[in-house]
Design a protein around this motif. Structure first.
Motif: not given
Length: 248
Positions: A41-55
């Motif tokens: 689930l590394g890619q799944f976790d990373s993509s969501i974490i990156d989206s939170f980082g944008a805000i």
């Protein structure tokens, strides 16, 4: 008497449905745990974490810190004491008190057990936001779902006004989701930790509520559960038996 039997039979079917729902979330949790242990689930976790980082930003940091505290152990403990006082003093609901304590207290113990079983490291360690120890599943997500979910049940179960019920479900449902989101935003958990926390919390909450309903049913219903189910399903069984050769 016949009406009571039908109502009791339907209630029994609802309890069985609850057990089926709990089983579904057990399967979901097991699948999540397996994929986490196999690091799928590394890619799944990373993509969501990156989206939170944008805000991310100063104001958002403060908002998320306040939200995450509403799912913290100390905050839920204080609220739990208040709920127990209301259940015991105002509502005289001894079974409600017992199973609320089992749901919240047992959920906390289950969280610690699961964390030590899986031993997943956190994205970051930060004692200020209660981000220490193991990561999987999210204790804030699991604890808040159990606590606020039980409060929703109490509001609905006590037949409050319809608008109060809908407002409670909406606001507390949103709060549960926001608490989980805050843990991701603050770097305390991976998104898969939060999902697992919700799944485990739902399992424990459903089982606690089923046990509470079962006890209350036995204490107030004149109709035994098995007898009620037999009366409810009897006509259906006879119909199936006469029309399907396999059952003859």
């Amino acid at each position: 008497m016949e009406k009571n039997e039908k109502l009791a039979g339907l209630a029994f079917l609802l309890l069985l449905g609850g057990l089926g729902l709990a089983a579904l979330f057990i399967v979901l949790f097991a699948e999540l745990a397996e994929e986490v242990m196999e690091k799928e689930l590394g890619q799944f976790d990373s993509s969501i974490i990156d989206s939170f980082g944008a805000i991310a930003g100063g104001t958002m940091d403060n908002v998320m810190f306040i939200i995450t505290e509403m799912g913290s152990a100390w905050f839920l403990t204080v609220l739990s004491i208040l709920i127990l006082i209301v259940l015991g003093v105002k509502m005289k609901d001894k079974w409600g008190m017992l199973f609320f304590a089992i749901a919240v207290g047992g959920g906390s113990l289950l969280t610690l057990l699961l964390k030590n079983v899986y031993g997943r490291q956190r994205p970051s360690i930060n004692a200020e936001i209660d981000a220490v120890g193991y990561s999987f599943p999210s204790g804030h997500s699991m604890g808040s779902l159990i606590f606020y979910g039980f409060v929703i049940y109490l509001v609905v179960r006590t037949h409050q006004r319809r608008w109060i019920q809908w407002l409670t479900v909406t606001l507390l449902g949103m709060l549960i989701l926001l608490i989980g989101s805050s843990r991701i935003y603050l770097g305390a958990h991976f998104p898969s930790d939060v999902l697992a926390g919700y799944a485990a919390g739902l399992i424990w909450l459903i089982l606690s509520l089923i046990a509470l309903e079962w006890i209350q049913w036995h204490s107030r219903s004149p109709v035994p559960p098995v007898q009620a189910l037999r009366k409810l399903l009897g006509p259906l069984y006879r119909t199936v038996r006469t029309k399907i050769p396999f059952f003859r």
